[in-house]
Design a protein around this motif. Structure first.
Motif, short mmCIF file in Angstrom:
data_model
loop_
_atom_site.label_atom_id
_atom_site.label_comp_id
_atom_site.label_asym_id
_atom_site.label_seq_id
_atom_site.Cartn_x
_atom_site.Cartn_y
_atom_site.Cartn_z
N ASN A 33 -44.95 -13.39 -10.51
CA ASN A 33 -46.22 -12.81 -10.67
C ASN A 33 -46.17 -11.96 -11.99
OD1 ASN A 33 -48.71 -11.90 -10.96
ND2 ASN A 33 -48.97 -11.38 -8.77
N ALA A 34 -46.67 -12.52 -13.03
CA ALA A 34 -46.56 -11.82 -14.31
C ALA A 34 -47.36 -10.82 -14.63
CB ALA A 34 -46.67 -12.94 -15.54
N ASN A 35 -48.27 -10.60 -13.53
CA ASN A 35 -49.14 -9.42 -13.50
C ASN A 35 -48.57 -7.95 -13.26
OD1 ASN A 35 -51.66 -10.67 -13.76
ND2 ASN A 35 -51.47 -11.04 -11.47
N HIS A 36 -47.19 -8.23 -12.67
CA HIS A 36 -46.58 -6.82 -12.27
C HIS A 36 -44.96 -6.95 -12.28
CE1 HIS A 36 -50.17 -5.07 -11.03
NE2 HIS A 36 -50.55 -6.30 -10.35
N PRO A 37 -44.24 -5.86 -12.81
CA PRO A 37 -42.76 -6.14 -12.54
C PRO A 37 -42.80 -5.75 -10.97
CG PRO A 37 -43.38 -4.68 -14.44
CD PRO A 37 -44.63 -4.83 -13.61
N TRP A 38 -42.31 -6.79 -10.44
CA TRP A 38 -42.44 -6.84 -8.82
C TRP A 38 -41.09 -7.38 -8.25
CZ3 TRP A 38 -47.66 -8.49 -6.55
CH2 TRP A 38 -47.40 -8.60 -5.03
N CYS A 39 -40.28 -6.61 -7.64
CA CYS A 39 -39.20 -7.19 -7.05
C CYS A 39 -39.16 -6.68 -5.43
CB CYS A 39 -38.06 -6.50 -7.54
SG CYS A 39 -37.46 -6.87 -9.05
N ILE A 40 -38.62 -7.51 -4.82
CA ILE A 40 -38.64 -7.48 -3.26
C ILE A 40 -37.20 -7.22 -2.75
CG2 ILE A 40 -39.42 -8.52 -0.96
CD1 ILE A 40 -41.60 -9.96 -2.35
N LEU A 41 -37.05 -6.51 -1.82
CA LEU A 41 -35.53 -6.49 -0.97
C LEU A 41 -35.73 -6.85 0.40
CD1 LEU A 41 -34.23 -2.81 -2.18
CD2 LEU A 41 -33.42 -4.96 -3.03
N ILE A 106 -53.60 -4.75 -14.42
CA ILE A 106 -54.75 -5.43 -13.94
C ILE A 106 -55.36 -4.75 -12.74
CG2 ILE A 106 -53.58 -7.27 -12.62
CD1 ILE A 106 -55.45 -9.07 -13.83
N ASP A 107 -54.57 -4.22 -11.92
CA ASP A 107 -55.05 -3.62 -10.57
C ASP A 107 -55.13 -2.27 -10.35
OD1 ASP A 107 -55.27 -6.26 -9.29
OD2 ASP A 107 -53.07 -6.37 -9.15
N TRP A 108 -54.81 -1.37 -11.31
CA TRP A 108 -54.69 -0.08 -11.27
C TRP A 108 -56.06 0.42 -11.16
CZ3 TRP A 108 -50.51 3.32 -11.29
CH2 TRP A 108 -51.23 4.69 -11.67
N PRO A 109 -56.10 1.48 -10.29
CA PRO A 109 -55.26 2.32 -9.51
C PRO A 109 -54.97 1.86 -8.29
CG PRO A 109 -57.23 3.51 -9.30
CD PRO A 109 -57.68 2.36 -9.88
N PRO A 111 -53.74 -0.84 -4.86
CA PRO A 111 -52.76 -1.38 -4.42
C PRO A 111 -52.69 -2.83 -4.78
CG PRO A 111 -53.56 -0.28 -2.53
CD PRO A 111 -54.61 -0.11 -3.81
N VAL A 112 -51.88 -3.62 -5.27
CA VAL A 112 -51.83 -4.87 -5.71
C VAL A 112 -51.99 -6.25 -4.84
CG1 VAL A 112 -49.95 -4.05 -7.50
CG2 VAL A 112 -49.40 -5.32 -5.34
N TRP A 113 -51.76 -6.11 -3.64
CA TRP A 113 -52.09 -7.15 -2.70
C TRP A 113 -53.47 -7.79 -2.72
CZ3 TRP A 113 -49.47 -2.82 -1.71
CH2 TRP A 113 -48.05 -2.74 -1.89
N GLY A 114 -53.64 -9.15 -2.91
CA GLY A 114 -54.95 -9.67 -2.81
C GLY A 114 -55.95 -9.28 -3.42
N ARG A 115 -55.73 -8.83 -4.92
CA ARG A 115 -56.70 -8.35 -5.62
C ARG A 115 -56.97 -9.51 -6.82
NH1 ARG A 115 -59.25 -3.75 -5.69
NH2 ARG A 115 -59.64 -3.85 -7.85
N SER A 116 -56.07 -9.74 -7.50
CA SER A 116 -56.11 -10.40 -8.76
C SER A 116 -55.22 -11.80 -8.74
CB SER A 116 -55.50 -9.71 -9.79
OG SER A 116 -55.98 -8.40 -10.17
N GLU A 117 -55.93 -12.72 -9.26
CA GLU A 117 -55.05 -14.02 -9.17
C GLU A 117 -53.56 -14.10 -9.73
OE1 GLU A 117 -56.45 -18.74 -10.32
OE2 GLU A 117 -57.81 -17.10 -10.81
#
Lengths: 142, 142
Positions: A33-41, A106-109, A111-117
């Motif tokens: 998802n290029a909207n955010h630098p987003w990693c998951i552990l 795009i989502d600031w401020p 949380p990122v989940w479920g907001r932007s395509e």
């Protein structure tokens, strides 16, 4: 540590992410998802859905990998704030989001989940980010 | 540990929460929102906005308090899943949400932030929850 060789990434995470590296405890993936630098552990342990359910040694190793990843991501992407979150209401495999946030994102401020395509990376973009992450991480962990 | 006596809760957190207890590292407060069992841990340290920026000893103590709180909340409220999240895009003081989620709750399966109108507890409800939390925590930490 309690990592298992039979570890398998949940199909929902498999579909949404790109493999980066197996750290000593966790699989590290990049959210596509290029909207955010987003990693998951994703800790490679079985039968846990929340962090507090892991053995204490695994919890400490998780913290170690989470903090290292946070610092590396903030150095590489130069954001304003890390968002670190273990939610997992939909995908039941324990996984912890690490997201670099910018005041211009795009989502600031919020949380990122479920907001932007979702905007997928190009193959080249994915390769570039993976190379940046591996280069930084390999200087710290083998 | 690096806790400071001059610690002051950020006014945004002060307005939205009820004091429960000072743990060795963190202030523990209850979010005044009856939609969810929702506690927040605020490390009483200065000049950090993300977990990875704390001293390693403080990070370990934070993990200790976070996992203990998660386990206590799941035992007391009997939910389906913990949501643990360090966001902080709006309030700049490092604070970490601990929320018990149920498949029947008003926001399930979405993250809780910014979705449903806040419902304040009555004074009696707040006292009851505080008593439950303190009773469980005091059996573990002084």
């Amino acid at each position: 540590m309690s990592t298992t060789e039979s570890f398998k990434l949940h199909e929902m995470l498999e579909a949404d992410t790109v493999f980066i590296k197996d750290l000593p405890l966790c699989r590290l993936v990049l959210m596509n998802n290029a909207n955010h630098p987003w990693c998951i552990l994703i800790p490679r342990v079985e039968d846990v859905v929340d962090i507090y359910q892991m053995d204490w040694q695994d919890q400490q190793q998780f913290l170690n990998e989470s903090s290292m990843l946070s610092e590396v991501m903030m150095q590489l992407f130069g954001g304003k704030k890390m968002n670190v979150a273990a939610l997992g209401n939909i995908c039941p495999q324990l996984h912890v989001h690490h997201i670099v946030r910018f005041e211009q994102d795009i989502d600031w401020p919020h949380p990122v989940w479920g907001r932007s395509e979702i905007v997928h990376y190009s193959t080249q973009q994915t390769q570039d980010i993976k190379a940046k992450l591996l280069n930084a991480l390999d200087a710290i962990v083998k």
